[in-house]
Design a protein around this motif. Structure first.
Motif, short mmCIF file in Angstrom:
data_model
loop_
_atom_site.label_atom_id
_atom_site.label_comp_id
_atom_site.label_asym_id
_atom_site.label_seq_id
_atom_site.Cartn_x
_atom_site.Cartn_y
_atom_site.Cartn_z
N PRO A 125 -41.13 84.38 -3.15
CA PRO A 125 -42.37 83.65 -3.42
C PRO A 125 -43.18 83.43 -2.14
CG PRO A 125 -40.49 82.59 -4.47
CD PRO A 125 -39.93 83.63 -3.56
N TYR A 126 -44.47 83.62 -2.25
CA TYR A 126 -45.36 83.28 -1.14
C TYR A 126 -45.58 81.77 -1.17
CZ TYR A 126 -46.26 88.10 0.12
OH TYR A 126 -46.11 89.40 0.57
N CYS A 150 -38.42 85.69 6.71
CA CYS A 150 -38.25 86.84 5.83
C CYS A 150 -39.32 87.86 6.18
CB CYS A 150 -38.32 86.44 4.36
SG CYS A 150 -39.96 85.97 3.80
N ALA A 151 -39.13 89.07 5.69
CA ALA A 151 -39.99 90.19 6.10
C ALA A 151 -41.01 90.57 5.04
CB ALA A 151 -39.13 91.39 6.46
N ALA A 152 -41.36 89.65 4.15
CA ALA A 152 -42.37 89.96 3.13
C ALA A 152 -43.69 90.32 3.79
CB ALA A 152 -42.56 88.76 2.21
N PRO A 153 -44.46 91.22 3.21
CA PRO A 153 -45.75 91.59 3.81
C PRO A 153 -46.69 90.40 3.96
CG PRO A 153 -45.14 93.15 2.09
CD PRO A 153 -44.18 92.01 1.99
N VAL A 154 -47.48 90.44 5.01
CA VAL A 154 -48.54 89.47 5.23
C VAL A 154 -49.78 89.95 4.49
CG1 VAL A 154 -50.05 88.39 6.95
CG2 VAL A 154 -47.62 88.77 7.46
N VAL A 155 -50.43 89.04 3.76
CA VAL A 155 -51.62 89.37 2.97
C VAL A 155 -52.81 88.63 3.57
CG1 VAL A 155 -52.68 89.26 0.69
CG2 VAL A 155 -50.22 89.71 0.90
N ARG A 225 -48.48 84.10 3.47
CA ARG A 225 -47.18 84.58 3.93
C ARG A 225 -46.05 83.96 3.10
NH1 ARG A 225 -48.18 83.16 10.36
NH2 ARG A 225 -50.28 84.03 10.51
N ALA A 226 -44.90 84.59 3.14
CA ALA A 226 -43.67 84.01 2.61
C ALA A 226 -42.86 83.53 3.81
CB ALA A 226 -42.89 85.04 1.80
N SER A 227 -42.65 82.23 3.92
CA SER A 227 -42.02 81.69 5.11
C SER A 227 -40.52 81.94 5.17
CB SER A 227 -42.27 80.17 5.20
OG SER A 227 -41.52 79.49 4.20
N GLY A 228 -39.86 82.00 4.01
CA GLY A 228 -38.41 82.07 4.00
C GLY A 228 -37.73 80.76 4.35
N LEU A 229 -38.52 79.70 4.45
CA LEU A 229 -38.00 78.37 4.78
C LEU A 229 -37.66 77.61 3.50
CD1 LEU A 229 -40.64 77.41 7.48
CD2 LEU A 229 -38.31 78.20 7.92
#
Length: 231
Positions: A125-126, A150-155, A225-229
């Protein structure tokens, strides 16, 4: 399979299949889609950005670790960003406003437009967005988006004045890099091999904003972004 009603809403915000933007691969994992947002959507986002920024307590010009002051004004949603960390509260101790559902939906739709539906569905989730305002003299130095876990793409969504967006390599702030003009309504997504590429904005082009968007001067950039936090 029934279509997700959120996808239908977001589809109405973009140029969709009637006037598709021709995607441009700037580097492996980095895609530019010119004119992705309809003009009506840009106007709606400008208005919403004003509301979101007020809810965050206004724009801030952060101090850098070396003692300088950033020329770009910033507001945060989901998590509060300052160089170079995230926190769950604003400087006054109040919770950071949650990421609006619309921005999460636009992020997922943007990844799908750049890399396909399967790539979009595989992302976490973003949950964070930075709203950046560039005045006539504002610029952003070359940097990496590396605070996320996390390595999700930045939009990245652009509104208002055109800017020169410098997209570089993953090893150094210097060459090789590619300069791309980002205009109001453009989408830029970078992930995969390009996720940790250095990038920046050496200049904007004042006076190029379309007044129909409600932003007669300056540039707004929404970076999702998806922070991964975890909270």
């Amino acid at each position: 399979m029934a279509r997700d009603p959120r996808e239908a809403r977001v589809a109405s915000w973009t140029m969709g299949t009637l006037f598709p933007a021709e995607p441009v691969t700037v580097a492996p994992g980095a895609v530019h889609l010119p004119g992705w947002l309809r003009i009506e959507s840009q106007r709606e986002l400008v208005g919403r950005c004003r509301d979101w920024v007020r809810a965050c307590g206004g724009m801030r010009h952060h101090r850098t670790p070396r003692g300088g002051t950033m020329s770009v004004g910033m507001a945060s949603l989901g998590w509060y960003w300052e160089p170079y960390r995230y926190s769950a509260t604003l400087p006054d101790g109040t919770p950071v406003p949650a990421l609006p559902a619309l921005l999460g939906e636009l992020a997922r739709s943007g990844v799908a437009a750049a890399f396909g539906d399967e790539a979009a569905e595989s992302q976490p989730p973003y949950d964070v967005a930075l709203i950046n305002f560039y005045g006539p003299e504002a610029k952003m130095g070359m940097h990496q988006d590396r605070e996320e876990r996390c390595a999700a793409p930045v939009v990245s969504l652009s509104l208002g004045d055109t800017c020169v967006f410098r997209f570089g390599n993953t090893e150094t702030r210097s060459r090789p890099y590619t300069d791309v003009e980002l205009r109001g309504g453009d989408l830029f997504v970078f992930g995969g091999a390009a996720r940790m590429a250095y990038h920046g904005v050496p200049r904007t082009r004042p006076g190029t904003a379309d007044p129909a968007t409600g932003l007669e001067s300056g540039r707004l950039n929404i970076t999702i972004r998806a922070s991964g936090l975890s909270a």
